[in-house]
Write a protein that holds these residues in place. Sequence first.
Motif, short mmCIF file in Angstrom:
data_model
loop_
_atom_site.label_atom_id
_atom_site.label_comp_id
_atom_site.label_asym_id
_atom_site.label_seq_id
_atom_site.Cartn_x
_atom_site.Cartn_y
_atom_site.Cartn_z
N LYS A 17 -7.03 3.03 -12.47
CA LYS A 17 -7.80 3.95 -11.64
C LYS A 17 -8.42 3.26 -10.42
O LYS A 17 -8.75 3.90 -9.45
CB LYS A 17 -8.89 4.60 -12.47
CG LYS A 17 -8.33 5.46 -13.58
CD LYS A 17 -9.43 6.02 -14.43
CE LYS A 17 -8.85 6.81 -15.59
NZ LYS A 17 -9.86 7.28 -16.49
N VAL A 18 -8.62 1.94 -10.49
CA VAL A 18 -9.26 1.21 -9.41
C VAL A 18 -8.21 0.69 -8.44
O VAL A 18 -7.21 0.12 -8.85
CB VAL A 18 -10.08 0.02 -9.97
CG1 VAL A 18 -10.67 -0.81 -8.85
CG2 VAL A 18 -11.16 0.53 -10.90
N GLU A 19 -8.43 0.91 -7.17
CA GLU A 19 -7.50 0.37 -6.18
C GLU A 19 -7.64 -1.14 -6.14
O GLU A 19 -8.73 -1.67 -6.28
CB GLU A 19 -7.83 0.95 -4.79
CG GLU A 19 -7.52 2.42 -4.66
CD GLU A 19 -7.76 2.90 -3.24
OE1 GLU A 19 -7.59 2.11 -2.30
OE2 GLU A 19 -8.12 4.06 -3.10
N LYS A 20 -6.54 -1.78 -5.91
CA LYS A 20 -6.58 -3.24 -5.82
C LYS A 20 -7.17 -3.63 -4.48
O LYS A 20 -6.94 -2.99 -3.47
CB LYS A 20 -5.18 -3.82 -5.98
CG LYS A 20 -4.62 -3.62 -7.36
CD LYS A 20 -3.28 -4.28 -7.50
CE LYS A 20 -2.77 -4.08 -8.92
NZ LYS A 20 -1.48 -4.70 -9.12
N ALA A 21 -7.96 -4.72 -4.50
CA ALA A 21 -8.57 -5.20 -3.27
C ALA A 21 -7.49 -5.72 -2.33
O ALA A 21 -6.52 -6.35 -2.76
CB ALA A 21 -9.56 -6.31 -3.58
N ASP A 22 -7.65 -5.46 -1.05
CA ASP A 22 -6.69 -5.89 -0.05
C ASP A 22 -7.23 -7.12 0.67
O ASP A 22 -8.17 -7.05 1.44
CB ASP A 22 -6.44 -4.76 0.96
CG ASP A 22 -5.45 -5.15 2.04
OD1 ASP A 22 -4.82 -6.22 1.92
OD2 ASP A 22 -5.31 -4.39 3.01
N PHE A 23 -6.64 -8.25 0.36
CA PHE A 23 -7.06 -9.50 0.98
C PHE A 23 -6.07 -9.95 2.06
O PHE A 23 -6.10 -11.10 2.49
CB PHE A 23 -7.19 -10.61 -0.08
CG PHE A 23 -8.33 -10.37 -1.04
CD1 PHE A 23 -9.63 -10.58 -0.64
CD2 PHE A 23 -8.08 -9.93 -2.32
CE1 PHE A 23 -10.67 -10.35 -1.52
CE2 PHE A 23 -9.11 -9.70 -3.21
CZ PHE A 23 -10.42 -9.91 -2.81
N SER A 24 -5.21 -9.07 2.50
CA SER A 24 -4.18 -9.47 3.46
C SER A 24 -4.75 -9.93 4.79
O SER A 24 -4.14 -10.72 5.49
CB SER A 24 -3.19 -8.32 3.68
OG SER A 24 -3.86 -7.20 4.24
N GLY A 25 -5.94 -9.47 5.15
CA GLY A 25 -6.52 -9.88 6.43
C GLY A 25 -7.47 -11.06 6.32
O GLY A 25 -8.07 -11.48 7.31
N VAL A 26 -7.60 -11.62 5.14
CA VAL A 26 -8.54 -12.72 4.93
C VAL A 26 -7.85 -14.04 5.24
O VAL A 26 -6.73 -14.29 4.81
CB VAL A 26 -9.05 -12.72 3.47
CG1 VAL A 26 -9.94 -13.93 3.22
CG2 VAL A 26 -9.80 -11.44 3.17
N THR A 27 -8.54 -14.87 5.99
CA THR A 27 -8.03 -16.21 6.27
C THR A 27 -9.11 -17.22 5.93
O THR A 27 -10.29 -16.90 5.89
CB THR A 27 -7.64 -16.38 7.75
OG1 THR A 27 -8.79 -16.14 8.56
CG2 THR A 27 -6.53 -15.42 8.15
#
Length: 99
Positions: free
Chosen positions: A23-33
């Motif tokens: 039910k919980v969306e996965k965190a999006d870390f694609s923009g993290v550097t």
Amino acid sequence: MTTPDKKADFSGVSANVDTTAEKVEKADFSGVTASVDTTAEKVGEQTYTVAKGDTLSHIAKQFYGSANKWNAIFEANRDQLDDPDRIQPGQVLKIPPQD
């Protein structure tokens, strides 16, 4: 005469497991550097481990070519030195870059 032990009857037991994982969306870390900078690499600072018999003048001569630049090492290490004549073997001193 002993009667055989009755076995537990679990035929009426049911279980239901509800999970929030779906039910919980996965965190999006694609923009993290991430970046690690060290001032030592940027300004040329080095370290030196004091050996028995060393003096700040001796160390300054080794790094700067002039024993008279001992004060630059002393000032860079004021966090661990109170007296320029009392350095101890094993101390790791910061050697600032030459001016």
